[in-house]
Design a protein around this motif. Structure first.
Motif, short mmCIF file in Angstrom:
data_model
loop_
_atom_site.label_atom_id
_atom_site.label_comp_id
_atom_site.label_asym_id
_atom_site.label_seq_id
_atom_site.Cartn_x
_atom_site.Cartn_y
_atom_site.Cartn_z
N UNK B 142 0.83 -1.20 0.00
CA UNK B 142 0.00 0.00 0.00
C UNK B 142 0.87 1.26 0.00
N UNK B 143 1.99 1.19 -0.71
CA UNK B 143 2.85 2.38 -0.89
C UNK B 143 3.12 2.53 -2.37
N UNK B 144 3.32 3.76 -2.81
CA UNK B 144 3.66 4.01 -4.20
C UNK B 144 5.18 4.08 -4.34
N UNK B 145 5.68 3.92 -5.59
CA UNK B 145 7.10 4.15 -5.81
C UNK B 145 7.42 5.61 -5.47
N UNK B 146 8.63 5.95 -5.01
CA UNK B 146 9.78 5.06 -4.85
C UNK B 146 9.87 4.37 -3.50
N UNK B 147 9.02 4.81 -2.52
CA UNK B 147 9.10 4.22 -1.18
C UNK B 147 8.84 2.71 -1.27
N UNK B 148 7.84 2.34 -2.08
CA UNK B 148 7.50 0.94 -2.27
C UNK B 148 8.72 0.12 -2.68
N UNK B 149 9.46 0.63 -3.67
CA UNK B 149 10.55 -0.14 -4.26
C UNK B 149 11.63 -0.48 -3.24
N UNK B 150 12.01 0.53 -2.44
CA UNK B 150 13.06 0.32 -1.44
C UNK B 150 12.64 -0.75 -0.44
N UNK B 151 11.40 -0.63 0.04
CA UNK B 151 10.95 -1.56 1.08
C UNK B 151 10.79 -2.97 0.54
N UNK B 152 10.27 -3.07 -0.68
CA UNK B 152 10.06 -4.39 -1.25
C UNK B 152 11.39 -5.09 -1.49
N UNK B 153 12.34 -4.33 -2.05
CA UNK B 153 13.65 -4.93 -2.33
C UNK B 153 14.28 -5.49 -1.07
N UNK B 154 14.02 -4.81 0.05
CA UNK B 154 14.65 -5.22 1.29
C UNK B 154 14.21 -6.61 1.74
N UNK B 155 12.97 -7.00 1.43
CA UNK B 155 12.49 -8.28 1.97
C UNK B 155 12.22 -9.34 0.91
N UNK B 156 12.25 -8.94 -0.37
CA UNK B 156 11.80 -9.91 -1.37
C UNK B 156 12.75 -11.11 -1.51
N UNK B 157 13.98 -10.94 -1.03
CA UNK B 157 14.93 -12.03 -1.13
C UNK B 157 14.43 -13.32 -0.48
N UNK B 158 13.60 -13.17 0.55
CA UNK B 158 13.16 -14.35 1.30
C UNK B 158 12.30 -15.29 0.43
N UNK B 159 11.60 -14.72 -0.54
CA UNK B 159 10.79 -15.58 -1.42
C UNK B 159 11.31 -15.55 -2.85
N UNK B 160 12.52 -15.01 -3.03
CA UNK B 160 13.10 -14.96 -4.38
C UNK B 160 13.43 -16.37 -4.85
#
Lengths: 106, 466
Positions: B142-160
Motif C-alpha cells: 500500500x505504498x507508491x514508488x519510490x518508497x515501495x521499491x526500497x521496502x520491497x527490495x529489502x524483503x523480497x529475497x526471502x521468497x526470491x
C-alpha cells in the motif's frame, strides 16, 4: 529469415527465427524458448521476459524505457543492459542478435 | 517563513521518529485501539454490522444498484453473474453507496491491467482493501514508488527464486509429512488438515517462527485481513487490535532472539535473518510500525492465498472429473494446472486504488480521490481474454496470463513460492491417491476480498499399487 539467440543462464543457446515487427518476447514464446514466460501478454507488467543485451548490441536495441525499469529494477539480477523482451520490437537490424537470460524470472 | 516551517517540520519528523523508535510497537497498537474505543464511545466510528440476506439474481437488479462489495456474493454463488453483467454492460461501474463507501469497479481484463500498471494516476495508498482499516500499518503493498521499491527490495529475497531453490526439498519434506498423516478410512476437513497445515508450516519456516505455535500465524492473518469495516469479514475491531498487538509483541521478541543467535554465529535464510543482514533493513526494529507492516504483509500474503488455492484445486478437480483423469494420465500438466487453479480460484478478489487526479477512463470521468476496485476475480473470467472462462481446464493454453498475482510494481512477490507449493502438493497427491472426493458442499469465507473456504470435507482413496 533473421535470427536471434537466447542464451540460458547455464549457457545453453537457443537460436530462433523472428518476424520483423513482432516483439522478442513473442518470438521467444512462439518458439518455446525456456526461461521467457511473458505472463502479462506483453505489457511490461509482469517482468517475466527479462533479457540482458550484450554490450555490442545495446546501440542497436536501445536501452530500457522507464516503464521497463519499473519492473526490471525490482529483480536482484537486473543489470545495466537489462530489458523486457516484450518491449523490444524486432527489426532487420537485429538479425544475429544475442541476448542472455537471467537465472530466474520474477 | 519558509525556513521556520521547515524547522518545524523537521522537528515534527524527528519527534515522530523518536516515538516510533522508543515506544514499543505493542503500546502504539494499544494507543490506536484506545483512540478507536474513545471514538466509539463518543458515538463516532460505530462498528459496521453486516447481516446475510439472500442476494437477488444479477438480472433482477437495476445496473446502478449492482453491489459487488457484498461479502456474501461468493458464498451465495452470485459473483459469476454479477461480474459478467458488469463486464458486459458497465465495465467501469460506479456504486455511489455501499457499506464501504462509494467506489468504482473495473471488471474487464485489459482495463484492470491498465489501472494496475499506472501507479502514478492510481495510487495504492493508504490501504488496498475496500473499506477502512482500524490501524494503517505501513506495508509496501500500500505504498507508491519510490518508497515501495526500497521496502520491497529489502524483503523480497526471502521468497526470491534463488532462496526457493535452496528450500525446495524442505518444502517437499513438510508437504509429505502432512499428506502421510491423512486418514484414508474416513472423511476429514481438507482446509484444516491440509491447506492451513501446509501454509502454516511454510510460513513458520520462512519466518523461523516457533514451529509448534504456527497456528498463531493463521489466527493473526485471518483476524487482520478479516475486519468487517475493511473487507466485510467477521473480525471485530477489538479483536483486530488484540491480534496486531500480539503479533507485534511476539515478532519483536523474535527479532531480538535472532539477533542474539546471530551474534553467536547462527545463520539462516528466514526473513528476520535476511532483514538483519541487509544494510537497508538491519535497523528496521527501530521503526517498529514498518517492521510490523512488512511482517503482516508476508503473513497475510502467504496465508489466505495459497491456502485457498490448495482447497480450490481439490474442489475444481472434484467438479471436473474429466480433468482429474486427464491429470492422472499426464502429470506433466501439473505446472499449467497450477496456473489454472490460481486463475479459477482467484484467492484475492481485488486490489484497491485511489485516483491521484481527475481522469477519463473507459468512457467515465473518475475524480481525484475516488476509490477504484480492480476486480481480478472478474478479469480472470473475462471472455475477451479467456476462452470459455468459467470452465476449469488444466491444459488451458494461456492459463499463465491470469491476473491473480496482479500486474505492475505490486505484482505478487511470493508468486514463485505459491506456484512451487502447489506444484509439489499435486505431485505428492498424485503419487499417493487415486481419488480425492469432496463430500457435500464446502463452507465459504465471509469477505469481499478473500475468496476462500471455511471447511471442505474430503474422502481420499489411496492408489492401489497394482
Amino acid at each position: 529469415m533473421p535470427t536471434v539467440t537466447f542464451v540460458e543462464h547455464d549457457g545453453t543457446p537457443h537460436t530462433i527465427d523472428f518476424v520483423e515487427g513482432q516483439s522478442m518476447m513473442e518470438a521467444a514464446t512462439n518458439n518455446a524458448v525456456p526461461g521467457i514466460e511473458g505472463d502479462c501478454g506483453g505489457e511490461a507488467a509482469c517482468g517475466t521476459c527479462h533479457i540482458i543485451i550484450t554490450d555490442d548490441w545495446i546501440s542497436t536495441t536501445g536501452t530500457r524505457s522507464d516503464r521497463e525499469s519499473q519492473m526490471i529494477e525490482m529483480s536482484p539480477e537486473c543489470q545495466a543492459n537489462s530489458r523486457l523482451a516484450c518491449q523490444l520490437v524486432a527489426s532487420k537490424a537485429m538479425d544475429g542478435l544475442k541476448v542472455r537470460l537471467p537465472e530466474f524470472q520474477m | 517563513m519558509k525556513t521556520k516551517k521547515n524547522v518545524l517540520e523537521r522537528a515534527m519528523v524527528s519527534v515522530q521518529t523518536k516515538v516510533q523508535a522508543t515506544v514499543p510497537a505493542e503500546r502504539q497498537v494499544q494507543a490506536a485501539h484506545m483512540a478507536k474505543k474513545a471514538q466509539r464511545l463518543a458515538g463516532k466510528g460505530k462498528p459496521l454490522v453486516l447481516t446475510e440476506r439472500p442476494i437477488p439474481d444479477a438480472a433482477d437488479v437495476p445496473l446502478a444498484e449492482l453491489d459487488v462489495s457484498n461479502p456474501f456474493l461468493f458464498r451465495q454463488g452470485k459473483s459469476r453473474d454479477y461480474f459478467k453483467r458488469l463486464r458486459e454492460e458497465a465495465p467501469v461501474h460506479y456504486m455511489p453507496d455501499s457499506p464501504f463507501g462509494p467506489f468504482w469497479s473495473i471488471t474487464r481484463y485489459e482495463d484492470i491491467r491498465a489501472v494496475d500498471t499506472n501507479a502514478e494516476v492510481f495510487s495504492a495508498e493508504p490501504v488496498i482493501v475496500m473499506g477502512d482499516i482500524p490501524l494503517e500499518i505501513a506495508m509496501f503493498i500500500a505504498m507508491d514508488p519510490p518508497r515501495h521499491d526500497t521496502q520491497r527490495k529489502a524483503v523480497q529475497g526471502v521468497v526470491a527464486p534463488k532462496n526457493l531453490k535452496e528450500m525446495e526439498s524442505l518444502i517437499r519434506e513438510r508437504i509429505v509429512e502432512v499428506l502421510d498423516s491423512l486418514p484414508t478410512d474416513r472423511p476429514f476437513d481438507w482446509v484444516d488438515r491440509v491447506s492451513i497445515e501446509i501454509t502454516g508450516r511454510m510460513l513458520a519456516t520462512l519466518l523461523d517462527f516457533p514451529y509448534e505455535q504456527r497456528r498463531k500465524l493463521t489466527y493473526w492473518s485471518d483476524a487482520i485481513s478479516g475486519t468487517t469495516e475493511g473487507t466485510g469479514g467477521i473480525t471485530h475491531q477489538d479483536e483486530f487490535f488484540k491480534a496486531t498487538a500480539e503479533l507485534a509483541r511476539e515478532f519483536i521478541a523474535l527479532w531480538h532472539d535472532k539477533a542474539a543467535r546471530r551474534e553467536q554465529g547462527e545463520t539462516g535464510f528466514d526473513l528476520v535473518t535476511l532483514m538483519q543482514s541487509s544494510d537497508e533493513t538491519k535497523d528496521m526494529i527501530s521503526r517498529p510500525l514498518e517492521f510490523l507492516g512488512n511482517l503482516t504483509l508476508l503473513i497475510v500474503g502467504g496465508n489466505d492465498t495459497t491456502r485457498n488455492s490448495m482447497s480450490g484445486g481439490v474442489l475444481a478437480l472434484h467438479q471436473n472429473r474429466d480433468q482429474f483423469e486427464k491429470l492422472k494420465a499426464n502429470p506433466d500438466l501439473i505446472p499449467n494446472m497450477v496456473s489454472e487453479i490460481i486463475r479459477w480460484q482467484t484467492p484475492l478478489a481485488y486490489m484497491r486504488r485511489i485516483a491521484t487526479r481527475d481522469v477519463h477512463f473507459g468512457g467515465q470521468f473518475i475524480r481525484k480521490g475516488d476509490k477504484i476496485i480492480m476486480w481480478y476475480a472478474s478479469g480472470n473470467r473475462d471472455e475477451a481474454q479467456f476462452d470459455d472462462p468459467d470452465a476449469f481446464r488444466i491444459d488451458r493454453a494461456n492459463a499463465r496470463h491470469h491476473m491473480s498475482f496482479g500486474f505492475g510494481v505490486h505484482r505478487c512477490m511470493g508468486n514463485r513460492l505459491a506456484e512451487m507449493q502447489l506444484r509439489i502438493l499435486w505431485e505428492e497427491l498424485l503419487a499417493r491417491f487415486d481419488q480425492i472426493e469432496v463430500i457435500g458442499e464446502p463452507t465459504y469465507v465471509q469477505s469481499n476480498f478473500v475468496r476462500g473456504y471455511g471447511r471442505m470435507i474430503v474422502q481420499l482413496t489411496p492408489k492401489s499399487d497394482g
